[in-house]
Design a protein around this motif. Sequence first.
Motif, short mmCIF file in Angstrom:
data_model
loop_
_atom_site.label_atom_id
_atom_site.label_comp_id
_atom_site.label_asym_id
_atom_site.label_seq_id
_atom_site.Cartn_x
_atom_site.Cartn_y
_atom_site.Cartn_z
N LEU A 98 46.19 46.69 28.39
CA LEU A 98 45.17 46.03 27.56
C LEU A 98 45.48 44.56 27.35
CD1 LEU A 98 42.61 46.30 25.91
CD2 LEU A 98 44.01 47.01 23.95
N LEU A 99 46.74 44.25 27.08
CA LEU A 99 47.14 42.84 26.92
C LEU A 99 46.89 42.06 28.21
CD1 LEU A 99 48.52 40.54 25.40
CD2 LEU A 99 50.73 41.45 26.16
N GLY A 100 47.22 42.66 29.36
CA GLY A 100 46.99 41.98 30.63
C GLY A 100 45.53 41.66 30.86
N LEU A 101 44.65 42.62 30.57
CA LEU A 101 43.22 42.42 30.78
C LEU A 101 42.67 41.32 29.87
CD1 LEU A 101 40.61 43.34 32.21
CD2 LEU A 101 40.32 45.00 30.36
N VAL A 102 42.98 41.42 28.59
CA VAL A 102 42.45 40.45 27.62
C VAL A 102 43.01 39.06 27.88
CG1 VAL A 102 42.34 39.85 25.18
CG2 VAL A 102 42.04 42.23 25.89
N LEU A 103 44.31 38.97 28.16
CA LEU A 103 44.92 37.66 28.39
C LEU A 103 44.31 36.97 29.61
CD1 LEU A 103 47.10 35.52 27.82
CD2 LEU A 103 48.65 36.84 29.28
N VAL A 104 44.17 37.68 30.70
CA VAL A 104 43.64 37.06 31.92
C VAL A 104 42.18 36.65 31.73
CG1 VAL A 104 43.05 37.50 34.34
CG2 VAL A 104 45.27 38.21 33.46
N ALA A 124 32.77 37.72 34.93
CA ALA A 124 32.16 38.52 35.98
C ALA A 124 33.18 39.41 36.68
CB ALA A 124 31.49 37.62 37.01
N CYS A 125 34.46 39.07 36.58
CA CYS A 125 35.51 39.85 37.23
C CYS A 125 36.11 40.92 36.31
CB CYS A 125 36.63 38.93 37.71
SG CYS A 125 36.12 37.68 38.89
N LEU A 126 35.59 41.03 35.07
CA LEU A 126 36.19 41.95 34.11
C LEU A 126 36.21 43.40 34.59
CD1 LEU A 126 37.31 42.68 31.31
CD2 LEU A 126 34.97 42.65 30.44
N PRO A 127 35.09 43.98 35.07
CA PRO A 127 35.16 45.38 35.50
C PRO A 127 36.13 45.59 36.66
CG PRO A 127 32.88 44.67 35.22
CD PRO A 127 33.73 43.44 35.16
N ALA A 128 36.12 44.68 37.62
CA ALA A 128 37.02 44.82 38.77
C ALA A 128 38.48 44.71 38.32
CB ALA A 128 36.71 43.75 39.82
N ALA A 129 38.78 43.76 37.44
CA ALA A 129 40.15 43.59 36.96
C ALA A 129 40.61 44.82 36.19
CB ALA A 129 40.25 42.34 36.08
N ALA A 130 39.71 45.43 35.42
CA ALA A 130 40.07 46.63 34.66
C ALA A 130 40.44 47.78 35.59
CB ALA A 130 38.92 47.03 33.75
N LEU A 131 39.68 47.96 36.67
CA LEU A 131 40.00 49.02 37.62
C LEU A 131 41.33 48.75 38.33
CD1 LEU A 131 39.28 51.58 39.12
CD2 LEU A 131 37.88 50.22 40.70
N VAL A 132 41.57 47.51 38.72
CA VAL A 132 42.83 47.16 39.38
C VAL A 132 44.01 47.40 38.44
CG1 VAL A 132 44.18 45.23 40.30
CG2 VAL A 132 41.80 45.53 40.99
N ILE A 165 41.97 36.66 40.26
CA ILE A 165 41.89 37.15 38.88
C ILE A 165 42.43 38.57 38.79
CG2 ILE A 165 40.35 37.59 36.95
CD1 ILE A 165 40.60 34.64 37.65
N CYS A 166 42.01 39.41 39.71
CA CYS A 166 42.49 40.80 39.72
C CYS A 166 44.00 40.85 39.96
CB CYS A 166 41.76 41.59 40.81
SG CYS A 166 39.99 41.81 40.51
N GLY A 167 44.49 39.94 40.79
CA GLY A 167 45.93 39.91 41.06
C GLY A 167 46.74 39.59 39.82
N MET A 168 46.29 38.58 39.07
CA MET A 168 47.00 38.23 37.83
C MET A 168 47.03 39.42 36.87
SD MET A 168 46.20 34.28 36.75
CE MET A 168 44.41 34.38 36.76
N ALA A 169 45.89 40.06 36.69
CA ALA A 169 45.79 41.15 35.71
C ALA A 169 46.61 42.37 36.15
CB ALA A 169 44.32 41.53 35.52
N GLY A 170 46.46 42.78 37.41
CA GLY A 170 47.16 43.97 37.88
C GLY A 170 48.67 43.79 37.94
N PHE A 171 49.12 42.65 38.43
CA PHE A 171 50.56 42.39 38.53
C PHE A 171 51.18 42.31 37.14
CE2 PHE A 171 54.34 39.86 39.60
CZ PHE A 171 54.77 40.51 40.76
N PHE A 172 50.50 41.66 36.22
CA PHE A 172 50.96 41.55 34.83
C PHE A 172 51.15 42.93 34.23
CE2 PHE A 172 50.52 41.12 30.30
CZ PHE A 172 51.07 39.89 29.97
#
Length: 463
Positions: free
Chosen positions: A383-389, A397-405, A368-375
């Motif tokens: 913001l689009l990457g975080l919301v889309l993923v 549950a992965c939202l805070p970690a994905a936001a930091l990545v 999940i973090c990989g999709m968001a960070g790479f995007f």
Amino acid sequence: MRTRHIHPVIHLLHWPFIFAQGSIIGLSVACLVGAFRWGLDAIPRHVWPAARELSAQYGLFGILLWAAVLVALAYGAGRLVRAVPLISGGGIPQVELECQGRLHVPLSIWLRVIAAKFLACLMDTAGGLSQGREGPSVQRGAGVGAIVDALCGHTESGRRNLLAAGGAAGMAAAFSAPWAGFIFAFEEIKRPVNRTSCLLTLSAALSAWWGVGAIFGFGKLFPFDDIPGPEPAAWWKLLPLGLVLGLGGSLYNRALLGVKTAESRLPIPRKWRILPPMLSAGVFLFALPEVLGGGGALIVQIGGDGTAFAPLLLFLAAKVFFSLLSFTGDAPGGILMPILCVGALLGLAAGCALDGVSPSPENACWLICGMAGFFAAVLGTPLLGLVLVMEISGAAACLPAAALVILVANFVASRLHITPIYEALRSSIVVSAMPGGKQCAALHTPRMLRKESNTPKKRRTAT
């Protein structure tokens, strides 16, 4: 001087009218994109297995027969691109150009774009190219906005709002992600934020999302609701993971632009430049079919059952190579789904390397973090990457970690001075379409575009 007053009743009717326009756009786009997604989902279930069955039953003759089919698909898609040049590529840069006032497409051309994009993208998908659904959906959604504008009549600003709302509806319908579609209109297309544009865009995105679900039964893309977030003791790993994704996204961004530059130097007629990716898809169909298409099924595979580390690296290398190759030849199709797939593979591989364990459902948060960070690194839209993923995965549950990545990956890409991919593609279209440009653009008619200038000019139209 007399001041013109608007009757309160007329003023109150303005907002229901805006909402109705957005809803009409959204539902119309839902029908177009829903049929498109149905075709995209049917091809891997029926067309590709039939091609493999040809090889199993008839051996070399079956392979040659499928190669002939690929040549025919390449020829058909190439002819459509030559007939309607605006359908080349994903289509999002073209929509952004029109929303900026630098490109004007008449309604007659939009009608051709809607039909030709649908057919050409299905041909590309039948061949197996690694392309996404979002670009064609956004472009055809903008076409629906142009139709509503022609029916209702608007100022130039109102027309651009309708096009952006149609594009947002296309994004929402393509991914079943209404809030990502809403944010897309403002963070990527960069429409001005006001009450009219917000109501129009939100009603279009929500209507499109509801339509693809209620009419076609499409829901969330990935079944990752139960993926747990990282343990507090493992949060330090998010920093090196973001660094890897930022570097990887920057390299992928440069590679996408590099293959387009290299393609222009190939001694292959333009109408046949889609043939090498098609034939390569035929090779992957028999050698590594997991990398065909946008990559949604591969994301589900590696996130659900788990994949050994060595095959994961093989999938990553093959997907990157094939996605870059599929981007050539002016092939109609999007790039976001392959970007999400490459990000998922890279994030899972890097996260498991940091953990020192093999991929499994327990550590799928790295996916999940990989999709968001790479995007975010490739597109420059955190913001689009975080919301889309979050919308397509449901992994809250992965939202805070994905936001930091995302913050780390986007920071790395910005420090490396990486131009967001759609901005770079948009600029390349403008430069190459100018008189004297050294490269050929997907838009073959220079009079379709104009330079930005401080002096007012008449709006030019596409032919």
